[in-house]
Scaffold this motif. Structure first.
Motif, PDB file in Angstrom:
ATOM      1  N   PRO A 249      30.495 -25.418  17.216  1.00 56.90           N
ATOM      2  CA  PRO A 249      31.592 -24.452  17.394  1.00 56.90           C
ATOM      3  C   PRO A 249      31.920 -24.230  18.868  1.00 56.90           C
ATOM      4  CG  PRO A 249      30.110 -23.705  15.668  1.00 56.90           C
ATOM      5  CD  PRO A 249      29.466 -24.913  16.285  1.00 56.90           C
ATOM      6  N   ALA A 250      33.194 -24.155  19.178  1.00 57.44           N
ATOM      7  CA  ALA A 250      33.645 -24.077  20.573  1.00 57.44           C
ATOM      8  C   ALA A 250      33.199 -22.788  21.258  1.00 57.44           C
ATOM      9  CB  ALA A 250      35.164 -24.202  20.632  1.00 57.44           C
ATOM     10  N   ASN A 251      32.877 -21.756  20.490  1.00 55.80           N
ATOM     11  CA  ASN A 251      32.489 -20.486  21.113  1.00 55.80           C
ATOM     12  C   ASN A 251      30.987 -20.390  21.384  1.00 55.80           C
ATOM     13  OD1 ASN A 251      31.729 -20.333  18.445  1.00 55.80           O
ATOM     14  ND2 ASN A 251      32.491 -18.240  18.117  1.00 55.80           N
ATOM     15  N   TRP A 252      30.254 -21.458  21.105  1.00 58.41           N
ATOM     16  CA  TRP A 252      28.824 -21.446  21.390  1.00 58.41           C
ATOM     17  C   TRP A 252      28.559 -21.549  22.887  1.00 58.41           C
ATOM     18  CZ3 TRP A 252      25.239 -24.650  17.657  1.00 58.41           C
ATOM     19  CH2 TRP A 252      25.293 -24.084  16.369  1.00 58.41           C
ATOM     20  N   THR A 253      27.436 -20.999  23.294  1.00 58.17           N
ATOM     21  CA  THR A 253      27.021 -21.156  24.694  1.00 58.17           C
ATOM     22  C   THR A 253      26.347 -22.515  24.877  1.00 58.17           C
ATOM     23  OG1 THR A 253      24.827 -20.211  24.326  1.00 58.17           O
ATOM     24  CG2 THR A 253      26.624 -18.662  24.863  1.00 58.17           C
ATOM     25  N   VAL A 254      26.208 -22.899  26.137  1.00 59.49           N
ATOM     26  CA  VAL A 254      25.505 -24.159  26.430  1.00 59.49           C
ATOM     27  C   VAL A 254      24.082 -24.110  25.870  1.00 59.49           C
ATOM     28  CG1 VAL A 254      24.595 -25.617  28.281  1.00 59.49           C
ATOM     29  CG2 VAL A 254      26.892 -24.642  28.470  1.00 59.49           C
ATOM     30  N   ALA A 255      23.432 -22.970  26.001  1.00 55.32           N
ATOM     31  CA  ALA A 255      22.061 -22.832  25.519  1.00 55.32           C
ATOM     32  C   ALA A 255      21.991 -23.023  24.006  1.00 55.32           C
ATOM     33  CB  ALA A 255      21.510 -21.458  25.898  1.00 55.32           C
ATOM     34  N   GLN A 256      22.957 -22.463  23.282  1.00 53.28           N
ATOM     35  CA  GLN A 256      22.968 -22.628  21.831  1.00 53.28           C
ATOM     36  C   GLN A 256      23.151 -24.098  21.449  1.00 53.28           C
ATOM     37  OE1 GLN A 256      26.110 -19.540  21.184  1.00 53.28           O
ATOM     38  NE2 GLN A 256      24.790 -18.872  19.472  1.00 53.28           N
ATOM     39  N   GLY A 257      24.113 -24.751  22.104  1.00 52.59           N
ATOM     40  CA  GLY A 257      24.360 -26.161  21.826  1.00 52.59           C
ATOM     41  C   GLY A 257      23.146 -27.022  22.137  1.00 52.59           C
ATOM     42  N   HIS A 258      22.493 -26.737  23.269  1.00 50.61           N
ATOM     43  CA  HIS A 258      21.319 -27.508  23.657  1.00 50.61           C
ATOM     44  C   HIS A 258      20.185 -27.307  22.660  1.00 50.61           C
ATOM     45  CE1 HIS A 258      17.453 -28.072  25.767  1.00 50.61           C
ATOM     46  NE2 HIS A 258      18.070 -29.102  26.316  1.00 50.61           N
ATOM     47  N   ALA A 259      20.018 -26.088  22.207  1.00 53.79           N
ATOM     48  CA  ALA A 259      18.931 -25.787  21.270  1.00 53.79           C
ATOM     49  C   ALA A 259      19.109 -26.531  19.952  1.00 53.79           C
ATOM     50  CB  ALA A 259      18.858 -24.282  21.034  1.00 53.79           C
ATOM     51  N   VAL A 260      20.338 -26.530  19.410  1.00 52.37           N
ATOM     52  CA  VAL A 260      20.554 -27.196  18.133  1.00 52.37           C
ATOM     53  C   VAL A 260      20.471 -28.715  18.305  1.00 52.37           C
ATOM     54  CG1 VAL A 260      23.074 -27.443  18.201  1.00 52.37           C
ATOM     55  CG2 VAL A 260      21.920 -27.097  16.006  1.00 52.37           C
ATOM     56  N   ALA A 261      20.935 -29.238  19.432  1.00 59.14           N
ATOM     57  CA  ALA A 261      20.829 -30.678  19.677  1.00 59.14           C
ATOM     58  C   ALA A 261      19.364 -31.101  19.747  1.00 59.14           C
ATOM     59  CB  ALA A 261      21.551 -31.049  20.962  1.00 59.14           C
ATOM     60  N   HIS A 262      18.564 -30.283  20.397  1.00 55.02           N
ATOM     61  CA  HIS A 262      17.135 -30.573  20.493  1.00 55.02           C
ATOM     62  C   HIS A 262      16.493 -30.576  19.109  1.00 55.02           C
ATOM     63  CE1 HIS A 262      13.137 -30.717  22.286  1.00 55.02           C
ATOM     64  NE2 HIS A 262      12.784 -29.729  21.484  1.00 55.02           N
ATOM     65  N   GLN A 263      16.898 -29.629  18.255  1.00 53.32           N
ATOM     66  CA  GLN A 263      16.340 -29.559  16.905  1.00 53.32           C
ATOM     67  C   GLN A 263      16.766 -30.768  16.070  1.00 53.32           C
ATOM     68  OE1 GLN A 263      14.043 -27.253  15.729  1.00 53.32           O
ATOM     69  NE2 GLN A 263      13.944 -28.852  14.150  1.00 53.32           N
ATOM     70  N   ILE A 264      18.030 -31.182  16.261  1.00 52.81           N
ATOM     71  CA  ILE A 264      18.522 -32.368  15.550  1.00 52.81           C
ATOM     72  C   ILE A 264      17.711 -33.596  15.948  1.00 52.81           C
ATOM     73  CG2 ILE A 264      20.479 -33.956  15.372  1.00 52.81           C
ATOM     74  CD1 ILE A 264      22.301 -31.451  15.598  1.00 52.81           C
ATOM     75  N   GLU A 265      17.436 -33.725  17.235  1.00 55.96           N
ATOM     76  CA  GLU A 265      16.632 -34.856  17.708  1.00 55.96           C
ATOM     77  C   GLU A 265      15.252 -34.850  17.053  1.00 55.96           C
ATOM     78  OE1 GLU A 265      16.483 -34.748  21.947  1.00 55.96           O
ATOM     79  OE2 GLU A 265      18.656 -34.948  22.188  1.00 55.96           O
ATOM     80  N   GLU A 266      14.637 -33.683  16.975  1.00 57.45           N
ATOM     81  CA  GLU A 266      13.308 -33.596  16.365  1.00 57.45           C
ATOM     82  C   GLU A 266      13.359 -33.952  14.880  1.00 57.45           C
ATOM     83  OE1 GLU A 266      10.303 -32.996  17.779  1.00 57.45           O
ATOM     84  OE2 GLU A 266      11.461 -33.297  19.621  1.00 57.45           O
ATOM     85  N   ASP A 267      14.405 -33.511  14.195  1.00 56.19           N
ATOM     86  CA  ASP A 267      14.514 -33.806  12.766  1.00 56.19           C
ATOM     87  C   ASP A 267      14.753 -35.291  12.524  1.00 56.19           C
ATOM     88  OD1 ASP A 267      14.121 -31.155  12.286  1.00 56.19           O
ATOM     89  OD2 ASP A 267      16.214 -30.692  11.803  1.00 56.19           O
ATOM     90  N   ILE A 268      15.541 -35.921  13.385  1.00 52.07           N
ATOM     91  CA  ILE A 268      15.771 -37.361  13.246  1.00 52.07           C
ATOM     92  C   ILE A 268      14.473 -38.117  13.502  1.00 52.07           C
ATOM     93  CG2 ILE A 268      16.964 -39.367  14.201  1.00 52.07           C
ATOM     94  CD1 ILE A 268      19.364 -37.604  14.720  1.00 52.07           C
ATOM     95  N   ARG A 269      13.698 -37.673  14.492  1.00 54.52           N
ATOM     96  CA  ARG A 269      12.406 -38.326  14.752  1.00 54.52           C
ATOM     97  C   ARG A 269      11.462 -38.172  13.565  1.00 54.52           C
ATOM     98  NH1 ARG A 269      13.104 -35.928  19.948  1.00 54.52           N
ATOM     99  NH2 ARG A 269      13.734 -37.499  21.471  1.00 54.52           N
TER     100      ARG A 269
END
Length: 304
Positions: A249-269
């Motif tokens: 979502p465009a209204n997310w902060t950089v920290a929110q985006g980074h956190a979910v991206a990090h979680q996605i990476e862990e789930d893919i691993r």
């Protein structure tokens, strides 16, 4: 990769033993079919030695010159082994044609078959071990060696059946005919190894089963309002690489985006153990977020 190299050493030892046994079987019987079996064993030895070298190269850690590592070295091993199999198939066929034109009586068939059967059992045991090691270490070099040895096992079975049939029927041309069938069989095996190595060197996408496992992870996040594009995968020997753009979502902060991206990476691993994953976060609904969706997303391509 030290564990993988130990399997390659096992393959080298087995190749030496079986070459000696099969050569002895050919010397005893004079069968060109058994000679073809011994020739393929020599290819096993060359392939196993080269596999050991390439596994040592592939085990090197990434450095400044090779930031993605050396794991593609395994494809050179499987490709060379496939090429050597093709050469062996041609040599076997050539020898068989000569014997087909000028048949030669076989001698001491029983003793030769016993020796060849024992060699086939050695190859079977080693092939099963290599296949397990290839799966454990995700090593195409070990898997290729295992597949080749299994081809050798079935080749031996065919040759033994052919030689036994000659001893029963007395039809000498049956032996070179069996050898030609063996040549055709291993020709296909060599083609398959070369094909897989070719695809690996060209960065082919991950196997369908692994892609399905990754997409199952991404679908869970799509249900939470996120999306993905520019998803690219490739496999380099034992290593897997995944890159993707994560749309949040465009209204997310950089920290929110980074956190979910990090979680996605862990789930893919979790779905693809050991995978190297790179994500890029972009806002949903922004025009610039959708300008790099194509596989060729170079600036020149986007400007056209």
């Amino acid at each position: 990769m030290s564990g993988a190299r130990s399997f390659a050493l096992l393959s080298i030892g087995a190749a030496v033993v079986t070459i000696a046994m099969k050569t002895g079987a050919w010397w005893i019987t004079g069968s060109v079919g058994l000679l073809s079996d011994a020739l393929e064993g020599s290819i096993n030895l060359v392939g196993a030695i080269f596999a050991l070298g390439m596994l040592s190269v592939a085990a090197r850690p990434p450095d400044e010159d090779y930031a993605f590592g050396y794991s593609k070295g395994e494809y050179f091993s499987s490709g060379l082994e496939g090429a050597l199999i093709l050469v062996a198939a041609i040599a076997i066929a050539w020898t068989a044609i000569d014997r087909l034109i000028a048949p030669r009586a076989l001698t001491q068939v029983g003793a030769g078959l016993v020796v060849s059967a024992a060699a086939a059992l050695v190859n079977l045991a080693v092939a099963r071990s290599l296949l397990a090691g290839g799966r454990r270490y995700r090593s195409i070099a070990l898997e290729a060696d295992a597949r080749h040895l299994m081809t050798d096992v079935w080749t031996s079975v065919g040759v033994i059946a052919g030689v036994a049939a000659v001893s029963v029927t007395g039809w000498q041309r049956l032996d070179p005919l069996i050898a030609m069938a063996v040549a055709a069989h291993i020709l296909w095996a060599g083609h398959e190894l070369v094909r897989r190595s070719f695809h690996g060197l060209l960065d082919r996408a991950l196997p369908e089963a692994e892609l399905n496992a990754m997409n199952a992870v991404l679908d869970r996040y799509r249900h939470r309002g996120m999306d993905f594009h520019a998803v690219r995968t490739r496999q380099a020997g034992a290593r897997s690489f995944v890159t993707l753009h994560v749309l949040v979502p465009a209204n997310w902060t950089v920290a929110q985006g980074h956190a979910v991206a990090h979680q996605i990476e862990e789930d893919i691993r979790g779905a693809l153990p050991g995978a190297s994953i790179l994500t890029h976060v972009e806002p949903i609904g922004r025009l610039e977020s959708y300008q790099d969706m194509e596989l060729d997303a170079s600036p020149k391509k986007r400007d056209q």
